[in-house]
Design a protein around this motif. Structure first.
Motif, PDB file in Angstrom:
ATOM      1  N   GLN A 153      87.178  17.564  78.799  1.00  0.00           N
ATOM      2  CA  GLN A 153      86.150  16.699  79.359  1.00  0.00           C
ATOM      3  C   GLN A 153      86.391  15.255  78.906  1.00  0.00           C
ATOM      4  O   GLN A 153      86.859  15.017  77.798  1.00  0.00           O
ATOM      5  N   PRO A 154      86.047  14.282  79.750  1.00  0.00           N
ATOM      6  CA  PRO A 154      86.189  12.872  79.335  1.00  0.00           C
ATOM      7  C   PRO A 154      85.292  12.581  78.132  1.00  0.00           C
ATOM      8  O   PRO A 154      84.192  13.125  78.021  1.00  0.00           O
ATOM      9  N   ILE A 155      85.773  11.746  77.230  1.00  0.00           N
ATOM     10  CA  ILE A 155      84.984  11.336  76.065  1.00  0.00           C
ATOM     11  C   ILE A 155      84.478   9.922  76.318  1.00  0.00           C
ATOM     12  O   ILE A 155      85.248   8.961  76.281  1.00  0.00           O
ATOM     13  N   ARG A 156      83.179   9.812  76.590  1.00  0.00           N
ATOM     14  CA  ARG A 156      82.585   8.521  76.931  1.00  0.00           C
ATOM     15  C   ARG A 156      81.578   8.029  75.895  1.00  0.00           C
ATOM     16  O   ARG A 156      81.389   6.829  75.748  1.00  0.00           O
ATOM     17  N   ARG A 157      80.915   8.958  75.220  1.00  0.00           N
ATOM     18  CA  ARG A 157      79.873   8.577  74.265  1.00  0.00           C
ATOM     19  C   ARG A 157      80.194   9.195  72.908  1.00  0.00           C
ATOM     20  O   ARG A 157      80.460  10.398  72.813  1.00  0.00           O
ATOM     21  N   ALA A 158      80.178   8.368  71.867  1.00  0.00           N
ATOM     22  CA  ALA A 158      80.515   8.838  70.519  1.00  0.00           C
ATOM     23  C   ALA A 158      79.364   8.585  69.560  1.00  0.00           C
ATOM     24  O   ALA A 158      78.626   7.602  69.691  1.00  0.00           O
ATOM     25  N   LEU A 159      79.223   9.475  68.604  1.00  0.00           N
ATOM     26  CA  LEU A 159      78.209   9.335  67.553  1.00  0.00           C
ATOM     27  C   LEU A 159      78.880   9.530  66.206  1.00  0.00           C
ATOM     28  O   LEU A 159      79.600  10.517  65.996  1.00  0.00           O
TER      29      LEU A 159
END
Length: 280
Positions: A153-159
């Motif tokens: 899956q695309p990685i768009r949001r990181a925490l």
């Protein structure tokens, strides 16, 4: 800056396909060389009572089965890599210590990133000991894929799960290639301890400033007086924000302490919902 050598841990036929797909996606994103790594453990020698003589027929059968599994895993990996036109290789190591062997660790230590699959008890195997060995002994960041995620899956949001520890610090900077590529980054702290020069509500500000110098815009969020365990607060935040990548330090306490008494790392790894980068 990017991940130029990625080691994909292919520990079973069950996860060889998904991990190869993720490795191919990362290989394309970072123009990386991908190493598919499989450690074939020598079969335990069955003994024949009463004289406890090794049973050569059983040993041969077990080794042939292990070799067949390795050949199948290699085929899956190569079939995923070849159409992509990526730089890649497959390595198979045979030893009694599996992923804890010197040869495997030497290969892992020469990488920028190790990619592996979360333990999936439904598959009938437990690779948690292998994952902990790679995390503790390789000195490299470990990117874990949830077993519920069967396609890249695309990685768009990181925490970034931030507690000010050296483990969390290393994870944040090990994740820089991802953080530069995503759409949003949040530094999330739960009941942060007071720092010598900072009140708890300023947790993560120095890290945010450092990341901003790399061109990364960061949001800060702190939850104080949390009524739920830290791991649960992190999991809730991942769901609320639709996070694709969790960045956190691995095992701030001894792994044996966390195994016996629980801990944030172990709790998060048991119920992963997002791809997770761990460093120690």
């Amino acid at each position: 800056m990017g991940y130029k050598t990625i080691v994909a841990i292919l520990d079973s036929e069950h996860n060889a396909g998904p991990i190869s797909d993720f490795a191919a996606a990362l290989g394309r994103q970072f123009s990386a060389h991908v190493v598919g790594l499989h450690a074939e453990t020598l079969a335990t020698i069955p003994l024949i009572a009463p004289m406890e003589i090794p049973d050569p027929t059983a040993v041969e059968a077990l080794q042939k089965a292990a070799q067949a599994d390795s050949t199948c895993i290699e085929g899956i990996f190569r079939n995923r890599m070849e159409p992509e036109g990526l730089s890649y290789e497959f390595r198979r190591y045979v030893s009694s210590s599996g992923y804890g062997s010197d040869s495997v660790l030497e290969c892992a230590r020469a990488s920028d990133l190790i990619l592996a699959y979360q333990t999936d008890e439904r598959a009938g195997s437990d690779n948690s000991a292998n994952l902990e060995t790679l995390l503790f002994e390789s000195g490299r960041p470990l990117l874990l894929v949830p077993h519920v995620m069967m396609e890249a899956q695309p990685i768009r949001r990181a925490l970034i799960a931030w507690n000010g520890s050296k483990e969390a610090t290393r994870a944040a900077f090990d994740a820089l290639p991802f953080l530069k590529a995503v759409e949003s980054v949040e530094i999330f702290s739960v009941d942060p301890p007071g720092m010598p020069r900072q009140a708890p509500d300023f947790a993560g500000t120095d890290l945010a400033a450092a990341l901003s110098r790399h061109g990364i815009h960061v949001n800060l969020r702190t939850e104080e007086n949390s009524q739920i365990p830290t791991a649960a607060a992190i999991e809730n935040r991942l769901t609320e924000e639709g996070v694709d990548l969790l960045v956190m330090g691995g095992y701030g306490n001894s792994r044996w302490w966390e195994m016996l008494f629980g801990g944030v790392t172990r709790s998060v790894l048991e119920s992963m919902t997002a791809v997770t980068l761990l460093s120690r």
